[in-house]
Design a protein around this motif. Sequence first.
Motif, PDB file in Angstrom:
ATOM      1  N   ASP A 189       3.144   9.528  -6.461  1.00 44.42           N
ATOM      2  CA  ASP A 189       2.869  10.740  -7.248  1.00 44.42           C
ATOM      3  C   ASP A 189       2.247  11.821  -6.375  1.00 44.42           C
ATOM      4  O   ASP A 189       2.603  13.000  -6.491  1.00 44.42           O
ATOM      5  CB  ASP A 189       1.955  10.427  -8.429  1.00 44.42           C
ATOM      6  CG  ASP A 189       2.645   9.586  -9.491  1.00 44.42           C
ATOM      7  OD1 ASP A 189       3.899   9.558  -9.513  1.00 44.42           O
ATOM      8  OD2 ASP A 189       1.925   8.934 -10.276  1.00 44.42           O
ATOM      9  N   ARG A 218       9.418  -4.977  -7.014  1.00 40.80           N
ATOM     10  CA  ARG A 218       9.136  -3.875  -7.947  1.00 40.80           C
ATOM     11  C   ARG A 218      10.111  -3.951  -9.115  1.00 40.80           C
ATOM     12  O   ARG A 218      11.303  -4.124  -8.928  1.00 40.80           O
ATOM     13  CB  ARG A 218       9.284  -2.551  -7.218  1.00 40.80           C
ATOM     14  CG  ARG A 218       8.726  -1.375  -7.951  1.00 40.80           C
ATOM     15  CD  ARG A 218       8.927  -0.121  -7.114  1.00 40.80           C
ATOM     16  NE  ARG A 218       7.718   0.539  -6.703  1.00 40.80           N
ATOM     17  CZ  ARG A 218       6.988   1.305  -7.487  1.00 40.80           C
ATOM     18  NH1 ARG A 218       7.320   1.465  -8.733  1.00 40.80           N
ATOM     19  NH2 ARG A 218       5.910   1.894  -7.036  1.00 40.80           N
ATOM     20  N   ALA A 235       0.817  -1.196   0.000  1.00 32.54           N
ATOM     21  CA  ALA A 235       0.000   0.000   0.000  1.00 32.54           C
ATOM     22  C   ALA A 235       0.859   1.258   0.000  1.00 32.54           C
ATOM     23  O   ALA A 235       0.439   2.275  -0.512  1.00 32.54           O
ATOM     24  CB  ALA A 235      -0.919  -0.013   1.206  1.00 32.54           C
ATOM     25  N   TYR A 236       2.041   1.191   0.578  1.00 34.55           N
ATOM     26  CA  TYR A 236       2.889   2.375   0.647  1.00 34.55           C
ATOM     27  C   TYR A 236       3.746   2.552  -0.598  1.00 34.55           C
ATOM     28  O   TYR A 236       4.387   3.572  -0.754  1.00 34.55           O
ATOM     29  CB  TYR A 236       3.813   2.303   1.865  1.00 34.55           C
ATOM     30  CG  TYR A 236       3.088   2.338   3.171  1.00 34.55           C
ATOM     31  CD1 TYR A 236       2.430   3.479   3.576  1.00 34.55           C
ATOM     32  CD2 TYR A 236       3.051   1.222   3.990  1.00 34.55           C
ATOM     33  CE1 TYR A 236       1.751   3.522   4.771  1.00 34.55           C
ATOM     34  CE2 TYR A 236       2.386   1.257   5.191  1.00 34.55           C
ATOM     35  CZ  TYR A 236       1.742   2.406   5.582  1.00 34.55           C
ATOM     36  OH  TYR A 236       1.073   2.442   6.771  1.00 34.55           O
ATOM     37  N   ASP A 237       3.773   1.586  -1.472  1.00 35.68           N
ATOM     38  CA  ASP A 237       4.661   1.631  -2.615  1.00 35.68           C
ATOM     39  C   ASP A 237       3.906   1.731  -3.936  1.00 35.68           C
ATOM     40  O   ASP A 237       4.420   1.354  -4.972  1.00 35.68           O
ATOM     41  CB  ASP A 237       5.567   0.390  -2.610  1.00 35.68           C
ATOM     42  CG  ASP A 237       6.777   0.558  -3.503  1.00 35.68           C
ATOM     43  OD1 ASP A 237       7.257   1.686  -3.626  1.00 35.68           O
ATOM     44  OD2 ASP A 237       7.225  -0.440  -4.075  1.00 35.68           O
ATOM     45  N   THR A 238       2.701   2.254  -3.905  1.00 32.05           N
ATOM     46  CA  THR A 238       1.940   2.390  -5.148  1.00 32.05           C
ATOM     47  C   THR A 238       2.375   3.648  -5.883  1.00 32.05           C
ATOM     48  O   THR A 238       2.778   4.638  -5.272  1.00 32.05           O
ATOM     49  CB  THR A 238       0.434   2.466  -4.877  1.00 32.05           C
ATOM     50  OG1 THR A 238       0.163   3.628  -4.087  1.00 32.05           O
ATOM     51  CG2 THR A 238      -0.068   1.230  -4.144  1.00 32.05           C
ATOM     52  N   ASN A 239       2.286   3.599  -7.197  1.00 35.97           N
ATOM     53  CA  ASN A 239       2.660   4.760  -7.996  1.00 35.97           C
ATOM     54  C   ASN A 239       1.760   5.951  -7.705  1.00 35.97           C
ATOM     55  O   ASN A 239       2.215   7.097  -7.718  1.00 35.97           O
ATOM     56  CB  ASN A 239       2.621   4.413  -9.481  1.00 35.97           C
ATOM     57  CG  ASN A 239       3.728   3.468  -9.866  1.00 35.97           C
ATOM     58  OD1 ASN A 239       4.782   3.440  -9.229  1.00 35.97           O
ATOM     59  ND2 ASN A 239       3.486   2.678 -10.891  1.00 35.97           N
ATOM     60  N   GLU A 240       0.481   5.707  -7.451  1.00 38.35           N
ATOM     61  CA  GLU A 240      -0.454   6.796  -7.172  1.00 38.35           C
ATOM     62  C   GLU A 240      -0.061   7.531  -5.899  1.00 38.35           C
ATOM     63  O   GLU A 240      -0.058   8.768  -5.853  1.00 38.35           O
ATOM     64  CB  GLU A 240      -1.891   6.259  -7.045  1.00 38.35           C
ATOM     65  CG  GLU A 240      -2.450   5.729  -8.341  1.00 38.35           C
ATOM     66  CD  GLU A 240      -2.048   4.284  -8.604  1.00 38.35           C
ATOM     67  OE1 GLU A 240      -1.566   3.600  -7.676  1.00 38.35           O
ATOM     68  OE2 GLU A 240      -2.184   3.850  -9.753  1.00 38.35           O
ATOM     69  N   LEU A 241       0.280   6.792  -4.855  1.00 34.73           N
ATOM     70  CA  LEU A 241       0.674   7.419  -3.597  1.00 34.73           C
ATOM     71  C   LEU A 241       1.994   8.171  -3.758  1.00 34.73           C
ATOM     72  O   LEU A 241       2.140   9.294  -3.272  1.00 34.73           O
ATOM     73  CB  LEU A 241       0.813   6.366  -2.492  1.00 34.73           C
ATOM     74  CG  LEU A 241       1.253   6.900  -1.130  1.00 34.73           C
ATOM     75  CD1 LEU A 241       0.233   7.880  -0.585  1.00 34.73           C
ATOM     76  CD2 LEU A 241       1.473   5.764  -0.165  1.00 34.73           C
TER      77      LEU A 241
END
Length: 60
Positions: A9, A26, A1-7
């Motif tokens: 960005d 990743r 959850a902490y390593d999403t591209n959306e977060l």
Amino acid sequence: AYDTNELLDMLKEADITAVIPPVKSRKEQRAYNHELYRARHVIENVFRALKRWRFVFFAL
């Protein structure tokens, strides 16, 4: 959850540096500050120890 591209960005738009290292699976590893991550880890451990021993403080 902490390593999403959306977060990541969203953090970049707010000028916040991500401290948590990327997931090992990743495909494109991103850079992170090892010293900041280590300091965060030490602080979290101090609070965990205080929570674990809080019954001693309240028993006095």
